[in-house]
Motif scaffolding. Structure first.
Motif: not given
Ligand code: ADP
Ligand code: MG
Length: 615
Positions: A339-344, A394-397, A464-466, A468-480
């Motif tokens: 399975l391809a990655h998606i941006n989600g 291209k999509y992931v179903m 929609p599939c990510l 190939a060149e798309a990277e991780l673009i999310a901001t990860t919530a940090e919980h102190a």
């Protein structure tokens, strides 16, 4: 000459005898013709070339100085095929008469010619010429009609009274999936069954006794697009309403949640009011969940996008799903290992899966089977109709199938509407699928339902599939673990009075020096007048007159190194939304708790300098 003729008939007269030529042209002119005289064959051909319209009649002397009269007739015909030829000659030999007739000359005049004889012959030739022109025009018009018939995109049938097909154009053959030969053995009723799957617009016209033309236009595709458009517009309108309500509610809930949590911090553990305050806090938290669902539906929430493997989301919630659906329902998963990655937003994707599974469970009160499948699919152009919302690509179903009761067409039409439920009071909220719809749409995907009453239901979700060149673009919530404090100066811009007071109080309590502004203009004044350093501007996104991103753009000009934090319940602001998705902009979702606000402020202040903010 007949009065019906509007323009004088053009007659080309070819004779090398100058006297003869003049008297013939004079006679013709007197009788209302338009004669053109030529003394040689070459001259005659020049005239034929020059004049735009062909001469209706050519009167040709067979005896010419430069060429044989018969040859001239042949060459004239090449230039003007419709010209009628009358032979004029002094020696009426049988030989030349035969030759002339063989060359399609229809009349033959022997010199000397009497004027009446001449006119009679020209008159007859003129009529023949007119008839030939009319026939040629008729042929041309028939050819044109045939061409239209062959190339029309509508299906055209010519049939008799009884509906027996006599002729059909290629579009009709395609529509009926038959060859023309097969068509001719069928009737209209056989080709167009009443209850066909296609929506057909049939028009009939009679053009001769007993012969009918039927024009059939296939409106299936158009109807489907119209239906989909109406559905999309309806969802858009409801989404706007839901988003607006949720926005105002979020501000109120933030105030309720924050004050109750501050009260809980201050109040003695033994105080009997503690339980009451806790109830207020719990109710506010539940209400916040509701507004979150509404925001999800209206696609105004800020998604924390990152590269996601949908299989992992399924595996992650699988255990919980088993507990949720109970023992009477079997759960099987078919996950595509490639399975391809998606941006989600994986949290939101879990929500999608849970909502679909809960509905499946509700549809199978007496047990059944729930199947979750994933796969890569290519929605190419040919699917474009059915999947109008999803662009080709291209999509992931993700498919969730149950063996439950299914649903009617009416339910299928409305199930994505917020608060639409067929479940009894207290059982359904009607927010499950509207949340799914909002999350999926906001992720650039689409969701479709396939259901048959009594046979179960499949929901297919496409992401929609990510690339190939798309990277991780999310901001990860940090919980102190513990909420850190600070001493920096924070400029707080917020138009809502209660929220402004709350923010000031919370941040002051955590040690910060707080400057407050009710509007963008006031914030700018503070930025200009404040003598000391300002470390962070925390601003609402939606404010009258000057919105958050406009304000920040100006603040950054005045104080380039300043940190920025946007706060909002939702955002229509593309700049901010893009920024958050790209991980460029710090963002705090309303409603927030005092802890969350303090954590976020600390986190933004601690970012490695200079602030990676571009607005
Ligand atoms: P709720 O579940 O609270 O009723 P939803 O938005 O989740 O709200 O679903 C809306 C309606 O769609 C349901 O009330 C039900 O009629 C129909 N529905 C959804 N999923 C299914 C399913 N898997 N099988 C049959 N009907 C379904
Ligand atoms: Mg539901």
């Amino acid at each position: 000459m007949p009065s019906s003729r509007t323009e004088p008939l053009r007659v080309l007269v070819v004779d090398d005898d100058a006297h003869m030529l003049r008297s013939i042209t004079d006679i013709l002119r007197l009788r209302g013709y338009s004669p053109l005289g030529a003394a040689t064959g070459t001259h005659a051909l020049d005239i034929a070339h020059e004049i735009k319209g062909v001469p209706a009649v050519a009167l040709v002397d067979l005896h010419l100085p430069d060429m044989d009269g018969i040859e001239l007739i042949g060459r004239l015909r090449e230039i003007a095929a419709l010209t009628e030829v009358v032979i004029l000659t002094g020696n009426a030999s049988v030989d030349s008469a035969v030759r002339a007739l063989r060359e399609h000359s229809h009349d033959y005049l022997v010199k000397p010619v009497k004027p009446d004889q001449l006119i009679g012959s020209i008159e007859r030739a003129g009529e023949r010429s007119q008839r030939r022109c009319a026939e040629a025009a008729m042929r041309e018009s028939q050819d044109r009609l045939r061409l239209i018939f062959e190339h029309a995109s509508d299906a055209l049938f010519i049939a008799d009274d009884a509906g027996r097909i006599m002729d059909a154009n290629p579009a009709a053959c395609t529509l009926g999936s038959q060859s023309l030969e097969q068509m001719r053995m069928l009737t209209m009723a056989e080709v167009l069954p009443e209850n066909g799957v296609n929506v057909l617009d049939v028009r009939s016209a009679t053009f001769a006794p007993g012969v009918l033309v039927h024009t059939v236009r296939d409106l299936t595709r158009q109807r489907r697009l119209e239906d989909q458009l109406a559905q999309a517009q309806k969802m858009e309108a409801v989404g706007q309403l839901a988003g607006g309500v949720a926005h105002d509610f979020n501000n109120l809930l933030t105030v309720i949640m924050s004050y109750s949590s501050m009260l809980l911090m201050d109040i003695d553990a033994a105080n009997p009011m503690r339980g009451d305050i806790q109830e207020i806090s719990n109710a506010a938290a539940r209400a916040a969940t509701l507004t979150r669902q509404l925001l999800a539906f209206s696609r105004k929430q800020v998604l924390q996008m990152q590269a996601v493997n949908v299989n992992e989301v399924v595996t992650h919630v699988e255990k919980m799903l088993r507990r949720l659906i109970g023992e009477d329902i079997s759960l099987s998963t078919h996950l595509d290992p490639d399975l391809a990655h998606i941006n989600g937003d994986s949290g939101q994707l879990e929500q999608v899966l849970l909502n679909l599974a809960v509905n499946a469970r509700d549809a199978m009160p007496n047990g059944g089977a729930l199947t979750i499948a994933t796969g890569n699919v290519d929605l190419s152009d040919e699917h474009g109709d059915r999947h109008m919302g999803a662009a080709p690509g291209k999509y992931v179903m993700l498919a969730v199938t149950d063996t439950g009761g299914g649903m009617t067409k009416e339910v299928q039409q409305r199930l994505f509407e917020p608060f639409y439920t067929t479940k009894g009071p207290g059982k359904g909220t009607g927010l499950g699928l509207s949340t799914v719809h909002g999350i999926v749409k906001q992720s650039g995907g689409d969701v479709y339902v396939y259901s048959e009453l009594g046979h179960g239901t499949t929901f297919k979700v496409y992401f929609p599939c990510l690339s190939a060149e798309a990277e991780l673009i999310a901001t990860t919530a940090e919980h102190a673990a513990i909420t850190p404090r600070g001493t920096e100066t924070v400029l707080l811009a917020e138009d809502d009075e209660a929220l402004r007071a709350l923010g000031e109080r919370v941040l002051s309590a955590f040690g910060y020096n707080v400057l407050v502004a009710r509007t963008g203009a006031e914030a700018l004044r503070i930025v200009a007048e404040h003598k000391g350093r300002i470390d962070l501007v925390a601003t609402d996104v939606v404010m009258p007159e000057m919105n958050g991103s406009q304000l920040v753009a100006k603040v950054l000009k005045a104080r380039p190194g300043i940190r920025v934090l946007f706060m909002s319940g939702y955002t229509d602001d593309e700049v901010v939304r893009r920024g958050v998705i790209d991980g460029q902009t710090a963002f705090l979702q309303k409603p927030f708790t005092p802890d969350l606000l303090a954590q976020k402020v600390r986190q933004v202040l601690d970012l490695p300098a200079p602030a990676a903010i571009s607005v």
